[in-house]
Design a protein around this motif. Structure first.
Motif, PDB file in Angstrom:
ATOM      1  N   ALA A   1     -30.298  -0.277 -33.104  1.00 32.97           N
ATOM      2  CA  ALA A   1     -30.511  -1.623 -32.564  1.00 32.97           C
ATOM      3  C   ALA A   1     -32.000  -1.976 -32.549  1.00 32.97           C
ATOM      4  CB  ALA A   1     -29.934  -1.702 -31.156  1.00 32.97           C
ATOM      5  N   HIS A   2     -32.338  -3.155 -33.065  1.00 33.74           N
ATOM      6  CA  HIS A   2     -33.716  -3.679 -33.141  1.00 33.74           C
ATOM      7  C   HIS A   2     -34.659  -2.771 -33.939  1.00 33.74           C
ATOM      8  CE1 HIS A   2     -32.556  -6.832 -30.464  1.00 33.74           C
ATOM      9  NE2 HIS A   2     -33.728  -7.070 -29.916  1.00 33.74           N
TER      10      HIS A   2
ATOM     11  N   ARG B   1     -27.836   2.770 -47.427  1.00 35.72           N
ATOM     12  CA  ARG B   1     -27.260   1.828 -46.456  1.00 35.72           C
ATOM     13  C   ARG B   1     -28.313   0.914 -45.843  1.00 35.72           C
ATOM     14  NH1 ARG B   1     -27.510   0.522 -41.824  1.00 35.72           N
ATOM     15  NH2 ARG B   1     -29.273   1.949 -41.752  1.00 35.72           N
ATOM     16  N   ARG B   2     -27.946  -0.294 -45.603  1.00 30.67           N
ATOM     17  CA  ARG B   2     -28.841  -1.245 -44.937  1.00 30.67           C
ATOM     18  C   ARG B   2     -28.004  -2.358 -44.315  1.00 30.67           C
ATOM     19  NH1 ARG B   2     -32.473  -3.536 -49.472  1.00 30.67           N
ATOM     20  NH2 ARG B   2     -32.765  -1.355 -49.908  1.00 30.67           N
ATOM     21  N   VAL B   3     -28.584  -3.029 -43.350  1.00 33.69           N
ATOM     22  CA  VAL B   3     -27.871  -4.121 -42.684  1.00 33.69           C
ATOM     23  C   VAL B   3     -27.934  -5.366 -43.568  1.00 33.69           C
ATOM     24  CG1 VAL B   3     -29.928  -4.908 -41.391  1.00 33.69           C
ATOM     25  CG2 VAL B   3     -27.664  -5.313 -40.445  1.00 33.69           C
TER      26      VAL B   3
ATOM     27  N   MET C   1     -35.773  -8.992 -43.679  1.00 32.55           N
ATOM     28  CA  MET C   1     -34.424  -8.523 -43.364  1.00 32.55           C
ATOM     29  C   MET C   1     -33.753  -9.387 -42.290  1.00 32.55           C
ATOM     30  SD  MET C   1     -33.415  -6.329 -45.435  1.00 32.55           S
ATOM     31  CE  MET C   1     -31.960  -5.661 -44.652  1.00 32.55           C
TER      32      MET C   1
ATOM     33  N   SER D   1     -24.308  -7.302 -31.282  1.00 35.19           N
ATOM     34  CA  SER D   1     -24.097  -6.631 -29.994  1.00 35.19           C
ATOM     35  C   SER D   1     -23.804  -7.584 -28.843  1.00 35.19           C
ATOM     36  CB  SER D   1     -25.348  -5.839 -29.621  1.00 35.19           C
ATOM     37  OG  SER D   1     -25.652  -4.926 -30.621  1.00 35.19           O
TER      38      SER D   1
HETATM   39  C1  LIG Z   1     -25.780  -0.120 -32.083  1.00 34.89           C
HETATM   40  C2  LIG Z   1     -26.340  -1.131 -33.036  1.00 34.89           C
HETATM   41  C3  LIG Z   1     -26.411  -2.457 -32.643  1.00 34.89           C
HETATM   42  C4  LIG Z   1     -26.915  -3.417 -33.519  1.00 34.89           C
HETATM   43  N1  LIG Z   1     -26.920  -4.734 -33.130  1.00 34.89           N
HETATM   44  C5  LIG Z   1     -27.342  -5.674 -33.998  1.00 34.89           C
HETATM   45  C6  LIG Z   1     -27.288  -7.055 -33.640  1.00 34.89           C
HETATM   46  O1  LIG Z   1     -26.848  -7.420 -32.552  1.00 34.89           O
HETATM   47  N2  LIG Z   1     -27.732  -7.967 -34.538  1.00 34.89           N
HETATM   48  C7  LIG Z   1     -28.229  -7.589 -35.763  1.00 34.89           C
HETATM   49  O2  LIG Z   1     -28.617  -8.453 -36.541  1.00 34.89           O
HETATM   50  N3  LIG Z   1     -28.290  -6.280 -36.130  1.00 34.89           N
HETATM   51  C8  LIG Z   1     -27.856  -5.324 -35.287  1.00 34.89           C
HETATM   52  N4  LIG Z   1     -27.890  -4.003 -35.649  1.00 34.89           N
HETATM   53  C9  LIG Z   1     -28.471  -3.614 -36.944  1.00 34.89           C
HETATM   54  C10 LIG Z   1     -29.893  -3.092 -36.741  1.00 34.89           C
HETATM   55  O3  LIG Z   1     -30.753  -4.142 -36.357  1.00 34.89           O
HETATM   56  C11 LIG Z   1     -30.375  -2.396 -38.019  1.00 34.89           C
HETATM   57  O4  LIG Z   1     -29.615  -1.230 -38.201  1.00 34.89           O
HETATM   58  C12 LIG Z   1     -31.852  -2.033 -37.925  1.00 34.89           C
HETATM   59  O5  LIG Z   1     -32.649  -3.187 -37.934  1.00 34.89           O
HETATM   60  C13 LIG Z   1     -32.295  -1.151 -39.080  1.00 34.89           C
HETATM   61  O6  LIG Z   1     -32.050  -1.773 -40.307  1.00 34.89           O
HETATM   62  P1  LIG Z   1     -31.173  -1.068 -41.428  1.00 34.89           P
HETATM   63  O7  LIG Z   1     -29.806  -0.860 -40.831  1.00 34.89           O
HETATM   64  O8  LIG Z   1     -31.143  -2.049 -42.567  1.00 34.89           O
HETATM   65  O9  LIG Z   1     -31.823   0.220 -41.789  1.00 34.89           O
HETATM   66  C14 LIG Z   1     -27.385  -3.023 -34.800  1.00 34.89           C
HETATM   67  C15 LIG Z   1     -27.305  -1.679 -35.179  1.00 34.89           C
HETATM   68  C16 LIG Z   1     -26.784  -0.739 -34.308  1.00 34.89           C
HETATM   69  C17 LIG Z   1     -26.687   0.697 -34.730  1.00 34.89           C
END
Ligand SMILES: Cc1cc2nc3c(=O)[nH]c(=O)nc-3n(C[C@H](O)[C@H](O)[C@H](O)COP(=O)(O)O)c2cc1C
Length: 340
Positions: A28-29, A120-122, A202, A286
């Motif tokens: 998260a964040h 993997r990436r978001v 991102m 979240s």
């Molecule tokens: C428990 C958890 C909660 C998350 N909540 C959010 C969210 O509310 N909004 C969002 O845009 N991304 C969310 N993410 C994604 C993260 O922001 C993201 O994994 C992080 O910025 C790292 O980027 P990456 O996954 O591309 O490596 C969450 C990830 C996790 C594991």
């Protein structure tokens, strides 16, 4: 100590080599809260309190989930490197610890790979109309069941009103807005741009949007514009995750044991990597679970029974543009995730 006796302990030392790749775990964040503490005969996995979120993670659920995603990534990387370790959960909030990695007799095999962890990436951008195949959803349900959780599949059209309400709550809270700004890296000139946090690219923000965000979230502007419709504007701009026809996956768990949330985080990594391998992307959200006004409705939408509660909410689908064209969220150097 003979050579043979010291071997398992020496193999634990090899965890230092994989700590950096494992830190690609979703969190998260992008605060990267984890810490590996090398002890004489095991490695403790804990967190650094300065990287725990405040108002944006009121129950610290996201913290525990993020530690779980990291543990699972570590185990996948250890398996591929042939490092024989086993995971021993031992959650202790006072010791800021979620558990230990102990030497094992043999390395464990994993169906997931280091390449999956690294790739993997978001995805926070727009989605194609193409639907996620039923087989991928069945597999997600099965994987969740094997881990003792349940995945509910919710159509985006049903989830969207909850997301909009939750965003309204999220952007209406001055503490959450300030924390988002504190972790946003809206220009490459930001001193932490290459280390952590949420970067403009991102967050899928144009230069103008990044500028607007910096301006709107500055406390005096936020305070002045909040009563004039700022929250509604931000909500409209940000609710893309459930736009269009598609599905949201919700992980449900039973009871309130914080250790279960760490296990749910491990499941998040497994599900995410399996989907990612099939070209399916993920956008967690979240606040639908954090917002007191939406979590109950979400539980009902998921048909929650018998003490079940939602733990993770994420849109799944196919990105409308190429995610690989964007630089990934950065990570701090692996040495910074290790103590002693
Ligand atoms: C428990 C958890 C909660 C998350 N909540 C959010 C969210 O509310 N909004 C969002 O845009 N991304 C969310 N993410 C994604 C993260 O922001 C993201 O994994 C992080 O910025 C790292 O980027 P990456 O996954 O591309 O490596 C969450 C990830 C996790 C594991």
């Amino acid at each position: 100590m003979t050579d043979t006796e010291s071997t398992p302990v020496r193999s634990m030392d090899r965890l230092r080599e994989i700590a950096g790749v494992a830190a690609r775990a979703a969190n998260a964040h992008n605060t990267q809260p984890w810490e590996l503490r090398f002890r004489s005969d095991h490695v403790e996995v804990g967190w650094r309190t300065q990287y725990a979120l405040g108002p944006s993670d009121p129950a610290h659920r996201d913290l525990r989930l993020s530690l779980g995603t990291y543990v699972e990534s570590l185990l996948i990387c250890a398996a591929e490197a042939g490092i024989p370790v086993r995971w021993e959960p031992d959650f202790d909030v006072d010791a800021t610890r979620v558990g230990r990695l102990r030497p094992d007799e043999w390395p464990t095999a994993s169906p997931r790979s280091v390449a999956d962890v690294e790739g993997r990436r978001v995805w926070r951008g727009a989605w194609k109309r193409e639907q996620v195949p039923a087989e991928a959803l069945h597999r997600a349900r099965r994987t969740a069941e094997e881990a003792g959780f349940r995945v509910a599949v919710v159509p985006t059209q049903a989830a969207r009103p909850l997301l909009v309400r939750a965003y309204h709550w999220f952007f209406g809270d001055a503490g959450i807005a300030a924390e988002l700004l504190a972790w946003a890296r809206l220009s490459p000139r930001h001193p932490e741009y290459r280390r952590d946090g949420l970067n403009d690219v991102m967050l899928v923000l144009s230069r103008a949007e990044a500028l607007a965000m910096r301006m709107f979230f500055a406390p005096p502007v936020y305070r002045a514009l909040r009563p004039l419709g700022l929250v509604r504007l931000l909500t409209t701009l940000s609710s893309g995750a459930t736009r269009g026809e598609g599905v949201v996956l919700v992980i449900l768990g039973k009871g309130n044991d914080p250790a279960d949330e760490v296990e749910a985080g491990r499941l998040v990594t497994r599900l995410w990597l399996d989907l990612f391998r099939d070209g399916i992307h993920v956008h967690p959200q979240s606040h639908v679970i954090d917002c007191p006004g939406t979590v109950g409705d979400l539980a009902r939408l998921c048909g929650a029974t018998d003490g079940e509660r939602p733990l993770v909410f994420f849109r799944v689908g196919y990105p409308a543009t190429d995610p690989a064209a964007r630089p990934r969220h950065p990570r701090r150097e692996s040495a910074e995730h290790i103590s002693a």
